[in-house]
Design a protein around this motif. Sequence first.
Motif, mmCIF file in Angstrom:
data_model
loop_
_atom_site.group_PDB
_atom_site.id
_atom_site.type_symbol
_atom_site.label_atom_id
_atom_site.label_comp_id
_atom_site.label_asym_id
_atom_site.label_seq_id
_atom_site.Cartn_x
_atom_site.Cartn_y
_atom_site.Cartn_z
ATOM 1 N N THR A 278 0.834 -1.198 0.000
ATOM 2 C CA THR A 278 0.000 0.000 0.000
ATOM 3 C C THR A 278 0.871 1.251 0.000
ATOM 4 O O THR A 278 1.819 1.333 0.781
ATOM 5 C CB THR A 278 -0.906 0.019 1.245
ATOM 6 N N PRO A 279 0.583 2.228 -0.855
ATOM 7 C CA PRO A 279 1.393 3.453 -0.878
ATOM 8 C C PRO A 279 1.314 4.198 0.449
ATOM 9 O O PRO A 279 0.322 4.113 1.183
ATOM 10 C CB PRO A 279 0.754 4.277 -2.002
ATOM 11 N N PRO B 193 1.743 9.201 -3.655
ATOM 12 C CA PRO B 193 0.729 8.481 -4.435
ATOM 13 C C PRO B 193 1.196 7.872 -5.751
ATOM 14 O O PRO B 193 0.527 6.994 -6.294
ATOM 15 C CB PRO B 193 -0.307 9.572 -4.718
ATOM 16 N N THR B 194 2.338 8.337 -6.270
ATOM 17 C CA THR B 194 2.712 7.966 -7.639
ATOM 18 C C THR B 194 3.696 6.810 -7.655
ATOM 19 O O THR B 194 4.841 6.944 -7.202
ATOM 20 C CB THR B 194 3.321 9.163 -8.386
ATOM 21 N N VAL C 3 9.798 4.070 -0.039
ATOM 22 C CA VAL C 3 9.916 2.658 -0.402
ATOM 23 C C VAL C 3 9.024 1.856 0.543
ATOM 24 O O VAL C 3 9.128 1.996 1.763
ATOM 25 C CB VAL C 3 11.368 2.170 -0.300
ATOM 26 N N VAL C 4 8.134 1.064 -0.012
ATOM 27 C CA VAL C 4 7.248 0.222 0.799
ATOM 28 C C VAL C 4 7.338 -1.210 0.294
ATOM 29 O O VAL C 4 7.730 -1.459 -0.851
ATOM 30 C CB VAL C 4 5.789 0.716 0.740
ATOM 31 N N ALA D 239 12.831 12.275 7.197
ATOM 32 C CA ALA D 239 12.000 11.074 7.149
ATOM 33 C C ALA D 239 10.582 11.460 7.551
ATOM 34 O O ALA D 239 10.378 12.265 8.459
ATOM 35 C CB ALA D 239 12.546 10.017 8.097
ATOM 36 N N VAL D 240 9.602 10.886 6.841
ATOM 37 C CA VAL D 240 8.196 11.171 7.105
ATOM 38 C C VAL D 240 7.588 9.978 7.829
ATOM 39 O O VAL D 240 7.531 8.873 7.282
ATOM 40 C CB VAL D 240 7.428 11.439 5.799
ATOM 41 N N ASP D 241 7.142 10.188 9.060
ATOM 42 C CA ASP D 241 6.510 9.108 9.812
ATOM 43 C C ASP D 241 5.243 8.662 9.089
ATOM 44 O O ASP D 241 4.364 9.476 8.795
ATOM 45 C CB ASP D 241 6.160 9.586 11.224
ATOM 46 N N LYS D 242 5.133 7.361 8.798
ATOM 47 C CA LYS D 242 4.016 6.889 7.973
ATOM 48 C C LYS D 242 2.693 6.886 8.723
ATOM 49 O O LYS D 242 1.642 6.775 8.106
ATOM 50 C CB LYS D 242 4.316 5.499 7.422
#
Length: 212
Positions: free
Chosen positions: A65-66, A71-72, A136-137, A169-172
């Motif tokens: 899942t993004p 989103p891209t 990266v997921v 870093a962006v906390d998910k």
Amino acid sequence: MDEELGPLEKAVGPDRRAFLKGLVIGGAFAVPVVSSFTMSGMQSVFAATPGSTTIAANTNTSPPTPLNNFPTEVACFTVTLTGLDVTTTDGAVQLHLVVPAGALPAGSSVCIYRANLAAFDSVVPSGQTPVSGYGVVWSVPGGGAPNATAPITLTVTDPAVSNAAPIYAVDKTTGALTGGGTASSDTWIVAFVVDPGFIVTAAAPTTAAFTG
């Protein structure tokens, strides 16, 4: 060997004996031929740089899942027993992804997503503007996205990035930013065992005031 060819000779006639004997003997020393092909459940993927070849294993892993505000989809790959070492491009941007052997289970799906930079305008520190961002997921066979057992590395070469640009870093879960390094020239590198996104910023231009 002559006894083994007896039934074959009876089936095709003695004039084919020499040919069949050569075929059987030669087959034992044939050089293997490696083919590149695509079919359901298995594919060969060749990266953009020499030596970065990934052969995807048979897998039913669902795509990951993004991340929020990433989103891209840029590219997705499948991890093998030897890990993953691939280079891909996103317009003028080059991305190099390395998953060490054993860091994720073979058959895991790993995807790179591009950020919606406008979504971070109000999140980055005052006086900065987001200029580059990727996440990266991954998902593993059977479902889920456990932490990697060894650091995964993403190297991004982006002409929009300047030397010493901050990396966040962006906390998910919360979307909060954590500072963690700077870019070198137009390249930024991050290593991680969880799957956050990353944003690189630049100082916003200021207006010089002149009086006279």
